[in-house]
Design a protein around this motif. Structure first.
Motif, PDB file in Angstrom:
ATOM      1  N   ASP A 161       0.855  -1.186   0.000  1.00 32.14           N
ATOM      2  CA  ASP A 161       0.000   0.000   0.000  1.00 32.14           C
ATOM      3  C   ASP A 161       0.891   1.235   0.000  1.00 32.14           C
ATOM      4  N   TRP A 162       0.545   2.235  -0.798  1.00 30.98           N
ATOM      5  CA  TRP A 162       1.352   3.442  -0.846  1.00 30.98           C
ATOM      6  C   TRP A 162       0.458   4.674  -0.907  1.00 30.98           C
ATOM      7  N   ALA A 163       1.001   5.812  -0.517  1.00 28.88           N
ATOM      8  CA  ALA A 163       0.269   7.071  -0.580  1.00 28.88           C
ATOM      9  C   ALA A 163       1.273   8.213  -0.644  1.00 28.88           C
ATOM     10  N   MET A 164       0.934   9.244  -1.380  1.00 27.19           N
ATOM     11  CA  MET A 164       1.742  10.457  -1.425  1.00 27.19           C
ATOM     12  C   MET A 164       0.810  11.662  -1.362  1.00 27.19           C
ATOM     13  N   SER A 165       1.252  12.695  -0.657  1.00 25.87           N
ATOM     14  CA  SER A 165       0.382  13.850  -0.499  1.00 25.87           C
ATOM     15  C   SER A 165       1.203  15.101  -0.249  1.00 25.87           C
ATOM     16  N   GLN A 166       0.525  16.230  -0.387  1.00 25.68           N
ATOM     17  CA  GLN A 166       1.109  17.539  -0.130  1.00 25.68           C
ATOM     18  C   GLN A 166       0.209  18.281   0.837  1.00 25.68           C
ATOM     19  N   PHE A 167       0.797  18.800   1.910  1.00 20.56           N
ATOM     20  CA  PHE A 167       0.031  19.641   2.820  1.00 20.56           C
ATOM     21  C   PHE A 167      -0.151  21.013   2.185  1.00 20.56           C
ATOM     22  N   SER A 188      -3.874  -7.708  -8.289  1.00 17.48           N
ATOM     23  CA  SER A 188      -4.620  -6.500  -8.618  1.00 17.48           C
ATOM     24  C   SER A 188      -3.764  -5.283  -8.310  1.00 17.48           C
ATOM     25  N   VAL A 189      -4.025  -4.208  -9.061  1.00 20.95           N
ATOM     26  CA  VAL A 189      -3.361  -2.927  -8.863  1.00 20.95           C
ATOM     27  C   VAL A 189      -4.441  -1.859  -8.853  1.00 20.95           C
ATOM     28  N   GLY A 190      -4.438  -1.001  -7.829  1.00 22.23           N
ATOM     29  CA  GLY A 190      -5.454   0.031  -7.724  1.00 22.23           C
ATOM     30  C   GLY A 190      -4.844   1.382  -7.412  1.00 22.23           C
ATOM     31  N   ILE A 191      -5.586   2.456  -7.736  1.00 21.50           N
ATOM     32  CA  ILE A 191      -5.114   3.817  -7.503  1.00 21.50           C
ATOM     33  C   ILE A 191      -6.316   4.736  -7.354  1.00 21.50           C
ATOM     34  N   GLY A 192      -6.138   5.847  -6.654  1.00 18.40           N
ATOM     35  CA  GLY A 192      -7.229   6.799  -6.499  1.00 18.40           C
ATOM     36  C   GLY A 192      -6.806   8.019  -5.709  1.00 18.40           C
ATOM     37  N   PRO A 193      -7.703   9.011  -5.577  1.00 12.43           N
ATOM     38  CA  PRO A 193      -7.384  10.258  -4.873  1.00 12.43           C
ATOM     39  C   PRO A 193      -7.637  10.149  -3.377  1.00 12.43           C
ATOM     40  N   GLN A 194      -7.075  11.090  -2.636  1.00  6.76           N
ATOM     41  CA  GLN A 194      -7.318  11.147  -1.203  1.00  6.76           C
ATOM     42  C   GLN A 194      -7.239  12.590  -0.714  1.00  6.76           C
ATOM     43  N   ILE A 195      -7.909  12.849   0.416  1.00  7.46           N
ATOM     44  CA  ILE A 195      -7.796  14.124   1.116  1.00  7.46           C
ATOM     45  C   ILE A 195      -7.869  13.842   2.609  1.00  7.46           C
ATOM     46  N   VAL A 215      -4.492  20.435   6.254  1.00  2.00           N
ATOM     47  CA  VAL A 215      -5.112  19.758   5.106  1.00  2.00           C
ATOM     48  C   VAL A 215      -4.027  19.251   4.160  1.00  2.00           C
ATOM     49  N   HIS A 216      -4.157  17.981   3.751  1.00  2.00           N
ATOM     50  CA  HIS A 216      -3.244  17.452   2.737  1.00  2.00           C
ATOM     51  C   HIS A 216      -4.054  16.698   1.683  1.00  2.00           C
ATOM     52  N   VAL A 217      -3.592  16.734   0.447  1.00  2.00           N
ATOM     53  CA  VAL A 217      -4.263  16.079  -0.678  1.00  2.00           C
ATOM     54  C   VAL A 217      -3.226  15.305  -1.481  1.00  2.00           C
ATOM     55  N   GLY A 218      -3.686  14.254  -2.171  1.00  2.00           N
ATOM     56  CA  GLY A 218      -2.749  13.485  -2.973  1.00  2.00           C
ATOM     57  C   GLY A 218      -3.367  12.248  -3.567  1.00  2.00           C
ATOM     58  N   LEU A 219      -2.531  11.241  -3.795  1.00  2.00           N
ATOM     59  CA  LEU A 219      -2.938   9.979  -4.404  1.00  2.00           C
ATOM     60  C   LEU A 219      -2.594   8.823  -3.463  1.00  2.00           C
ATOM     61  N   ALA A 220      -3.307   7.721  -3.624  1.00  2.00           N
ATOM     62  CA  ALA A 220      -3.034   6.505  -2.870  1.00  2.00           C
ATOM     63  C   ALA A 220      -3.255   5.315  -3.799  1.00  2.00           C
ATOM     64  N   GLY A 221      -2.605   4.208  -3.496  1.00  2.00           N
ATOM     65  CA  GLY A 221      -2.761   3.036  -4.347  1.00  2.00           C
ATOM     66  C   GLY A 221      -2.257   1.774  -3.671  1.00  2.00           C
TER      67      GLY A 221
END
Length: 326
Positions: free
Chosen positions: A222-228, A262-269, A233-239
């Motif tokens: 599982d991975w995630a990257m974001s920017q505060f 399986s491989v998945g990806i999507g947005p996050q906040i 508040v931080h926003v980014g992607l996760a997968g």
């Protein structure tokens, strides 16, 4: 901050590879800030999970003791995770232990049953839906901080709730005991607001005695990257990447080893907020869409996590003496 809800409704209905397609780990269950230590004391996390899983009529899969085709499954579950973080270091790190319970509603529909429990050829639609409880899960983590680098080791296991029913299509309990363990890393730079997290591990499953079916070993990342974009508040992607590394086994494994991926990806906040005295709240919303699948259905997942954890102590202001005028 670290949302360790890697469990529970994973046992809804990802249906393929593994018994009924249900692996022990919920892909995407760990996201941003997973390895960041928190504050000592009690924390409380709730997770709402919605999963849609679809496999076309051209894909055969095993669900309980039958081989079926044309599956559509959905699940809505809410997990409750109280956890305690110890102030005394363990192996130089911060120890947290918790227990998770999961009630929910799950529904399954199939277009055809190709092989019945006694080998009979059967056709026709079938469906099942019920409100039930998932298993009870226990979780332990050790976390270490070194500046912008954060490290974690975790172990996750389950205690069967007794609600699994091998004669029904819809189950929230997985029907066997399992354990998952692995390591995580989070890069968090308060000056730049950059954040990057990754958690990898392996799942080991016991025998489903009702089906004489044992899942193979599963690897997950599982991975995630974001920017505060502000202090709260931080926003980014996760997968995620999910790969079965050894085949299914047992007398009930009618489709052979049937390894899937399986491989998945999507947005996050994510949003931090003041809760009540001594506690800080954190709300995270993320969604995943499968972009690659093999021997598994295509899934869409929405996770909403609300966590209440002890606040960091405020730094005392440095007292200043009287200003001297010359």
């Amino acid at each position: 901050m670290a949302l360790i809800v890697c469990t529970s409704a994973s046992s809804t209905d990802d249906a393929k590879a593994d018994a009924g397609g249900v692996g022990f780990w919920l892909p995407g269950g760990m996201g941003s800030l997973s390895a960041v230590p928190g504050q000592p004391g009690w924390s409380f996390t709730s997770i709402y999970l919605h999963v849609e899983a679809n496999a076309g009529g051209g894909k055969d899969l095993q669900l309980n003791s039958s081989v079926v085709a044309g599956l559509h499954a959905h699940a809505d579950a809410v997990g409750f995770l109280p956890a305690y973080t110890f102030a005394t270091p363990v192996l130089g790190g911060q120890l947290t232990v918790g227990v998770l319970g999961v009630p929910g509603n799950v529904g399954v529909g199939i277009a055809a049953t190709l092989t019945g429990p006694r080998g009979n050829q059967i056709s026709g639609n079938a469906s099942d839906e019920r409100a039930t409880f998932g298993d009870v899960y226990y979780l332990g983590t050790l976390k270490w901080n070194q500046g912008v680098n954060n490290y974690m080791w975790y172990v996750l296991g389950n205690i069967p709730s007794g609600t699994y029913d091998s004669t029904r299509l819809a189950n929230l309990s997985i029907g066997y005991t399992g354990v998952d363990s692995g390591f995580g890393y989070t890069y968090l730079n308060p000056q730049t607001g950059h954040e990057l997290s990754a958690v990898a591990g392996f799942s080991y499953s016991g025998m489903n005695n009702a089906l004489q079916y044992r899942n193979g070993i599963d690897f997950h990342l599982d991975w995630a990257m974001s920017q505060f974009v502000s202090k709260s508040v931080h926003v980014g992607l996760a997968g995620y990447v999910y790969q079965q590394v050894t085949g299914d086994s047992g007398a009930g494994a009618k489709l052979g080893d049937f390894k899937g991926q399986s491989v998945g990806i999507g947005p996050q906040i994510g949003v931090f907020f003041s809760a009540f005295e001594g506690y800080t709240g954190y709300l995270n919303l993320r969604g995943y869409w499968d972009v690659v699948t093999e021997n598994r259905p295509t899934t869409q997942t929405v996770m909403v996590t609300l966590s209440l954890a002890p606040s960091a102590p405020e730094k005392p202001t440095t007292p200043r003496g009287p200003r001297q005028l010359k």
